[in-house]
Design a protein around this motif. Sequence first.
Motif, PDB file in Angstrom:
ATOM      1  N   SER A   1     107.384  46.679 124.729  1.00  0.00           N
ATOM      2  CA  SER A   1     107.126  47.308 126.020  1.00  0.00           C
ATOM      3  C   SER A   1     107.998  48.541 126.147  1.00  0.00           C
ATOM      4  N   TYR A   2     107.382  49.665 126.507  1.00  0.00           N
ATOM      5  CA  TYR A   2     108.116  50.922 126.632  1.00  0.00           C
ATOM      6  C   TYR A   2     107.639  51.651 127.877  1.00  0.00           C
ATOM      7  N   LYS A   3     108.573  51.967 128.757  1.00  0.00           N
ATOM      8  CA  LYS A   3     108.242  52.705 129.984  1.00  0.00           C
ATOM      9  C   LYS A   3     109.117  53.942 130.068  1.00  0.00           C
ATOM     10  N   HIS A   4     108.477  55.082 130.267  1.00  0.00           N
ATOM     11  CA  HIS A   4     109.163  56.369 130.298  1.00  0.00           C
ATOM     12  C   HIS A   4     108.922  57.043 131.649  1.00  0.00           C
TER      13      HIS A   4
ATOM     14  N   GLN B   1     104.841  58.723 135.198  1.00  0.00           N
ATOM     15  CA  GLN B   1     105.402  57.742 134.281  1.00  0.00           C
ATOM     16  C   GLN B   1     104.411  57.397 133.173  1.00  0.00           C
ATOM     17  N   HIS B   2     104.939  56.986 132.031  1.00  0.00           N
ATOM     18  CA  HIS B   2     104.133  56.525 130.905  1.00  0.00           C
ATOM     19  C   HIS B   2     104.566  55.104 130.547  1.00  0.00           C
ATOM     20  N   TYR B   3     103.566  54.256 130.306  1.00  0.00           N
ATOM     21  CA  TYR B   3     103.870  52.867 130.008  1.00  0.00           C
ATOM     22  C   TYR B   3     102.965  52.378 128.887  1.00  0.00           C
ATOM     23  N   TYR B   4     103.557  51.818 127.849  1.00  0.00           N
ATOM     24  CA  TYR B   4     102.812  51.294 126.715  1.00  0.00           C
ATOM     25  C   TYR B   4     103.351  49.905 126.371  1.00  0.00           C
ATOM     26  N   THR B   5     102.453  48.972 126.178  1.00  0.00           N
ATOM     27  CA  THR B   5     102.864  47.633 125.793  1.00  0.00           C
ATOM     28  C   THR B   5     101.828  47.048 124.839  1.00  0.00           C
TER      29      THR B   5
ATOM     30  N   SER C   1     114.222  55.877 130.752  1.00  0.00           N
ATOM     31  CA  SER C   1     113.248  55.003 130.103  1.00  0.00           C
ATOM     32  C   SER C   1     113.871  53.635 129.860  1.00  0.00           C
TER      33      SER C   1
ATOM     34  N   SER D   1      98.534  45.432 128.414  1.00  0.00           N
ATOM     35  CA  SER D   1      98.634  45.760 129.840  1.00  0.00           C
ATOM     36  C   SER D   1      97.788  44.833 130.702  1.00  0.00           C
TER      37      SER D   1
ATOM     38  N   SER E   1     113.034  50.035 127.194  1.00  0.00           N
ATOM     39  CA  SER E   1     112.206  49.416 126.160  1.00  0.00           C
ATOM     40  C   SER E   1     112.619  47.959 125.993  1.00  0.00           C
TER      41      SER E   1
END
Length: 334
Positions: A82-85, A94-98, A62, A117, A64
């Motif tokens: 911003s966080y991408k896993h 994949q999971h992406y949250y911003t 991940s 996003s 961040s």
Amino acid sequence: MATQDTAPHDGTLRVLSTSDLAGIDISLADVVDTVEGAYRTLHAGLSDNPRKLTVKPQDGHSVSYAMLGRDGTRNVVAIKTSYKHGLDKGRDEQHYYTALTLYDDVTGLPVAMMDCSRIGSLRTPAVSALLARECAAPGARSALVIGTGTQGRLALPFLLTTLPDLDRLMLFGTHAEGIAAVRAQLSTYFPGRDVEVVTDLRAAAADADVIVATAGAHTPAAVESTWLKPGALSILVGHGLAPSTLHQADRVIATSEAQMNVTGTDMADSEGKLPAVDTEFPPVIAGLTAGRHSGKERIFAYNSGLVVTDIALGHRFAQLALAQGLGTEVPLWQ
């Protein structure tokens, strides 16, 4: 421009969801103008864009980021996270949250918190299009986009917004649904225009005046410097360019050299080093530094994004959302 027109005055926070933002109509030209204005304000010394903070575990699964900034024209302070896993997995896993949170620096009140996003999906190709406008060789007619993910899907419509004379549009991608999405977006904004899907990347790169590499980390694409024609402009957003395009370039431009040194380490040489940039992009936009010095220069441009552009575009979306009555007001601090 102060933000009293968008800031609630009862201490609540307006939350704008993905669906709220999806319903807002904004033209590509509006996005480009907003982003360009943010660069001009930054160069004028009216905005602040500190270096981003990064957190990444040792196994690299991940990543961040946290980015704080201030827009001196809009009098807005904001922080973007911003966080991408799942970087070690395929795209579907994949999971992406911003998210972006805006505060009015005149009233001291919160403006809005929003999913970032869509803002990022618009801001980044707009920056690439501005880089192309300022740095492409005179008479540029062909463009190659590498990658069909979020950033690849709007790359061509934005390029045509700033370089309307492009007549050969090429795409290298490995996902059928992504290729279809690129075609759909191009048709939406430029009816009648189509993109040529290429399989011989070397031949396509050799013909391209502008290359925009937006692919994910697992892409098989790696354009080498020796493939490029004289005068070619290579813009790196994600992946798809080999380090030689940076290290053997005649001119290197970055939206931010500090951010390139943080996020561009995969382009380092065998000693782990990146070359110094010849200029950052804000003074180019301001007209104080040339994008290029000759039509023969092979130019490498690093598009890492600046939070001041997110702030400017986020504030624009907040204005449009408020006018349409969108969002949910949450008494977060009550």
